[in-house]
Scaffold this motif. Structure first.
Motif, PDB file in Angstrom:
ATOM      1  N   UNK A  31      22.175   2.953   6.252  1.00  9.92           N
ATOM      2  CA  UNK A  31      21.341   3.997   5.870  1.00  9.92           C
ATOM      3  C   UNK A  31      20.145   3.721   5.100  1.00  9.92           C
ATOM      4  N   UNK A  32      20.535   2.733   4.111  1.00  4.61           N
ATOM      5  CA  UNK A  32      19.513   2.300   2.763  1.00  4.61           C
ATOM      6  C   UNK A  32      18.678   1.239   3.644  1.00  4.61           C
ATOM      7  N   UNK A  33      18.971   0.567   4.588  1.00  2.00           N
ATOM      8  CA  UNK A  33      18.145  -0.491   5.413  1.00  2.00           C
ATOM      9  C   UNK A  33      17.156   0.334   5.999  1.00  2.00           C
ATOM     10  N   UNK A  34      17.410   1.472   6.627  1.00  2.62           N
ATOM     11  CA  UNK A  34      16.405   2.311   7.394  1.00  2.62           C
ATOM     12  C   UNK A  34      15.260   2.893   6.485  1.00  2.62           C
ATOM     13  N   UNK A  35      15.765   3.458   5.418  1.00  2.60           N
ATOM     14  CA  UNK A  35      14.848   4.209   4.602  1.00  2.60           C
ATOM     15  C   UNK A  35      13.925   2.868   3.740  1.00  2.60           C
ATOM     16  N   UNK A  36      14.475   1.640   3.451  1.00  2.00           N
ATOM     17  CA  UNK A  36      13.693   0.914   2.904  1.00  2.00           C
ATOM     18  C   UNK A  36      12.911   0.006   3.866  1.00  2.00           C
ATOM     19  N   UNK A  37      12.981   0.055   5.019  1.00  2.00           N
ATOM     20  CA  UNK A  37      12.319  -0.627   5.999  1.00  2.00           C
ATOM     21  C   UNK A  37      10.887   0.414   6.248  1.00  2.00           C
ATOM     22  N   UNK A  38      11.341   1.895   6.063  1.00  2.00           N
ATOM     23  CA  UNK A  38      10.261   2.678   6.247  1.00  2.00           C
ATOM     24  C   UNK A  38       9.500   2.739   4.748  1.00  2.00           C
ATOM     25  N   UNK A  39       9.787   2.015   3.845  1.00  2.00           N
ATOM     26  CA  UNK A  39       8.901   2.148   2.677  1.00  2.00           C
ATOM     27  C   UNK A  39       9.627   2.561   1.403  1.00  2.00           C
ATOM     28  N   UNK A  40      11.138   3.010   1.549  1.00  2.00           N
ATOM     29  CA  UNK A  40      11.763   3.390   0.259  1.00  2.00           C
ATOM     30  C   UNK A  40      11.683   4.940   0.150  1.00  2.00           C
ATOM     31  N   UNK A  41      11.737   5.311  -0.987  1.00  2.00           N
ATOM     32  CA  UNK A  41      11.684   6.711  -1.370  1.00  2.00           C
ATOM     33  C   UNK A  41      10.538   6.645  -2.614  1.00  2.00           C
ATOM     34  N   UNK A  42       9.506   7.330  -2.098  1.00  2.00           N
ATOM     35  CA  UNK A  42       8.179   7.588  -3.118  1.00  2.00           C
ATOM     36  C   UNK A  42       7.742   5.937  -3.540  1.00  2.00           C
ATOM     37  N   UNK A  43       7.955   5.017  -2.442  1.00  2.00           N
ATOM     38  CA  UNK A  43       7.531   3.413  -2.694  1.00  2.00           C
ATOM     39  C   UNK A  43       8.647   2.702  -3.383  1.00  2.00           C
ATOM     40  N   UNK A  44       9.655   3.100  -3.582  1.00  2.00           N
ATOM     41  CA  UNK A  44      10.651   2.284  -4.445  1.00  2.00           C
ATOM     42  C   UNK A  44      11.842   2.048  -3.217  1.00  2.00           C
ATOM     43  N   UNK A  45      12.191   0.698  -3.204  1.00  2.00           N
ATOM     44  CA  UNK A  45      13.283   0.475  -2.591  1.00  2.00           C
ATOM     45  C   UNK A  45      14.544   0.888  -3.104  1.00  2.00           C
ATOM     46  N   UNK A  46      15.591   1.060  -2.583  1.00  2.00           N
ATOM     47  CA  UNK A  46      16.860   1.707  -3.063  1.00  2.00           C
ATOM     48  C   UNK A  46      17.787   0.452  -2.845  1.00  2.00           C
TER      49      UNK A  46
ATOM     50  N   UNK B 115       0.727  -1.161   0.058  1.00  2.00           N
ATOM     51  CA  UNK B 115       0.001  -0.070   0.093  1.00  2.00           C
ATOM     52  C   UNK B 115       0.935   1.359  -0.037  1.00  2.00           C
ATOM     53  N   UNK B 116       2.244   1.149   0.336  1.00  3.36           N
ATOM     54  CA  UNK B 116       3.047   2.343   0.258  1.00  3.36           C
ATOM     55  C   UNK B 116       3.418   2.842  -0.942  1.00  3.36           C
ATOM     56  N   UNK B 117       3.076   2.034  -2.068  1.00  2.00           N
ATOM     57  CA  UNK B 117       3.395   2.442  -3.189  1.00  2.00           C
ATOM     58  C   UNK B 117       2.117   3.451  -3.850  1.00  2.00           C
ATOM     59  N   UNK B 118       1.117   3.525  -3.083  1.00  2.00           N
ATOM     60  CA  UNK B 118      -0.109   4.373  -3.533  1.00  2.00           C
ATOM     61  C   UNK B 118       0.018   5.575  -2.778  1.00  2.00           C
ATOM     62  N   UNK B 119       0.778   5.556  -1.867  1.00  2.00           N
ATOM     63  CA  UNK B 119       0.703   7.106  -0.950  1.00  2.00           C
ATOM     64  C   UNK B 119       1.210   7.896  -1.649  1.00  2.00           C
ATOM     65  N   UNK B 120       0.582   9.112  -1.435  1.00  2.00           N
ATOM     66  CA  UNK B 120       1.157  10.401  -2.023  1.00  2.00           C
ATOM     67  C   UNK B 120       0.409  11.672  -1.407  1.00  2.00           C
ATOM     68  N   UNK B 121       0.779  12.648  -1.854  1.00  2.00           N
ATOM     69  CA  UNK B 121       0.495  13.972  -1.243  1.00  2.00           C
ATOM     70  C   UNK B 121      -0.782  14.538  -1.826  1.00  2.00           C
ATOM     71  N   UNK B 122      -1.216  13.994  -3.003  1.00  2.00           N
ATOM     72  CA  UNK B 122      -2.224  14.644  -4.028  1.00  2.00           C
ATOM     73  C   UNK B 122      -3.494  13.801  -3.961  1.00  2.00           C
ATOM     74  N   UNK B 123      -4.631  14.268  -4.083  1.00  2.00           N
ATOM     75  CA  UNK B 123      -5.830  13.198  -4.126  1.00  2.00           C
ATOM     76  C   UNK B 123      -5.791  12.192  -5.243  1.00  2.00           C
ATOM     77  N   UNK B 124      -5.070  12.435  -6.279  1.00  2.00           N
ATOM     78  CA  UNK B 124      -4.927  11.558  -7.418  1.00  2.00           C
ATOM     79  C   UNK B 124      -3.711  10.340  -7.112  1.00  2.00           C
ATOM     80  N   UNK B 125      -4.007   9.667  -5.974  1.00  2.00           N
ATOM     81  CA  UNK B 125      -2.676   8.752  -5.732  1.00  2.00           C
ATOM     82  C   UNK B 125      -2.629   7.671  -6.917  1.00  2.00           C
TER      83      UNK B 125
END
Length: 414
Positions: A78-93, A22-32
């Motif tokens: 550092x990448x382990x932390x961000x990926x565990x939180x859902x990545x960057x804009x829903x993408x793992x690094x 579901x993290x992939x669909x998260x966004x700030x605008x209404x048109x997720x």
């Protein structure tokens, strides 16, 4: 310089868990759903609907290995932390890596391999031979983040560092003022090798010392295996040297300083850019006693929340590095953090051009509190760093003691 082993090329997925889809669909605008559809169709190299692929280019072997031995572990944390939180804009690094063996030619081969065969979006770099690939990466507009230890980092707009150790002209008063404050008056500069970067670093130190009234009387080029350190110390004693500095690796300092003590050479100041590593103290701490090391990040002895977050991540994602509080681990963490900041600035469908433009517009980067002063990426490129934190190896060689004041800034010298 012969290579210790052949360069290695591996693909690593720097993540334990991405979390809910579901993290992939998260966004700030209404048109997720519209943003997700657009993100899945991104066409930049190294970008897919679920991943962003970086290239990790660093010195796992060769002369620079000791300076970067925990660099990759810091990146993993550092990448382990961000990926565990859902990545960057829903993408793992994730990343692929290449060992340049501290060789400029291999550095270029590594960059070409990572970019050409593995569709890399950008490069995270920890080496002192990055000049080998700098022009190639610039020509292809590929973002590069990492340790700015060479002049090349100041010359290419696609390259980002939180600190620049050397430039082609000018200096800063910070080193000379520190040495003068500690009682130094006559200095010997000791260098490991006379590469272009080392030559400029040597010039910067000499200009800084002379501006502070510290006379530079002697210069030595040394190697751990062939230099007669007893003879070198005798020459220093005959010249009345009371200060030792330069681009000296800790293993060489560990040869010079015992020889100096045995000869009765009273060194009021020993100043080095390297050696902030508790593991190193466990091996050669007594030999390094009294050495002052300058850092471009807040030392672990400050015990801030930023340090706690870094150390917890190291234990989670890089438990093989013990103890985790190492200089090169911070270098890796900060390099990866800047890469993530650039991805955030590039938006939900990142391109290399958007990364470079967006990161250059970041005016207050502070490394989550690890940097002593905020960085403005719009203005810092090409400017020699003049603010450092200083620590001293205790007299028994067991720990690092922050100087007072620990943070010191100098003035540019032109």
């Amino acid at each position: 310089m012969p290579l210790r082993k052949r360069p290695m090329f591996r693909t690593i997925t720097a993540m334990l868990s991405l979390g809910s889809l579901a993290m992939l669909t998260a966004c700030d605008s209404p048109s997720g759903s519209d943003e997700r559809t657009a993100a899945l169709s991104c066409t930049a190299p190294g970008v897919s609907g679920s991943e962003i692929r970086a290239g990790l280019l660093f010195s796992d072997t060769g002369a620079g290995q000791s300076a970067f031995q925990a660099f990759r572990a810091g990146v993993d944390a550092r990448l382990g932390v961000v990926n565990a939180e859902g990545g960057v804009n829903g993408r793992k690094v994730v990343y692929s890596w290449y060992d340049d063996a501290t060789d400029p030619a291999q550095n270029l081969v590594g960059a070409q391999t990572l970019v050409g065969s593995d569709a890399t979006f950008g490069i995270i770099e920890g080496t002192t031979t990055g000049a080998g690939s700098a022009q190639y990466l610039d020509d292809h507009d590929i973002p590069v983040v990492g340790v700015g230890g060479e002049i090349a980092w100041t010359q290419h707009p696609n390259m980002f560092a939180w600190s620049y150790y050397t430039t082609s002209a000018g200096s800063n008063s910070v080193w000379g003022e520190l040495i003068r404050s500690q009682g130094g008056t006559r200095a010997a500069l000791v260098d490991m090798a006379m590469s272009e970067a080392i030559q400029n670093f040597h010039r910067q130190l000499a200009e800084s010392l002379e501006a502070a009234g510290v006379q530079v009387d002697q210069t030595f080029n040394v190697t751990a295996g062939t230099t007669n350190f007893e003879s070198l110390v005798r020459q220093m004693k005959a010249a009345g040297i009371d200060t030792l500095t330069g681009s000296i690796f800790p293993d060489v300092l560990a040869r010079i300083l015992p020889a100096a003590r045995a000869a009765g050479l009273d060194l009021k100041v020993v100043l080095s850019p390297l050696g902030y590593d508790q593991t190193l103290l466990g091996l050669i701490g007594p030999q390094l006693a009294g050495t002052v090391i300058y850092l471009d990040f807040v030392p672990f002895e400050a015990n801030t929340p930023a340090h706690s977050r870094l150390l917890a991540a190291m234990q989670m994602y890089s438990p093989q590095i013990q103890p985790p509080a190492q200089q090169s681990a911070v270098f890796g963490w900060l390099s990866a953090d800047i890469f993530l900041r650039g991805l955030e600035a590039a938006g939900p469908c990142p391109t290399r051009a958007a990364f470079i433009q967006g990161l250059r517009a970041v005016h207050d980067y502070h490394g989550d509190g690890l940097l002593p002063h905020p960085i403005d990426f719009a203005t810092n490129r090409g400017h020699l760093s003049g603010c450092y934190d200083f620590v001293r190896v205790s007299e028994d060689g067991s720990r690092f003691v922050p100087l007072q004041p620990v943070s010191r800034c100098g003035e540019p010298l032109r």
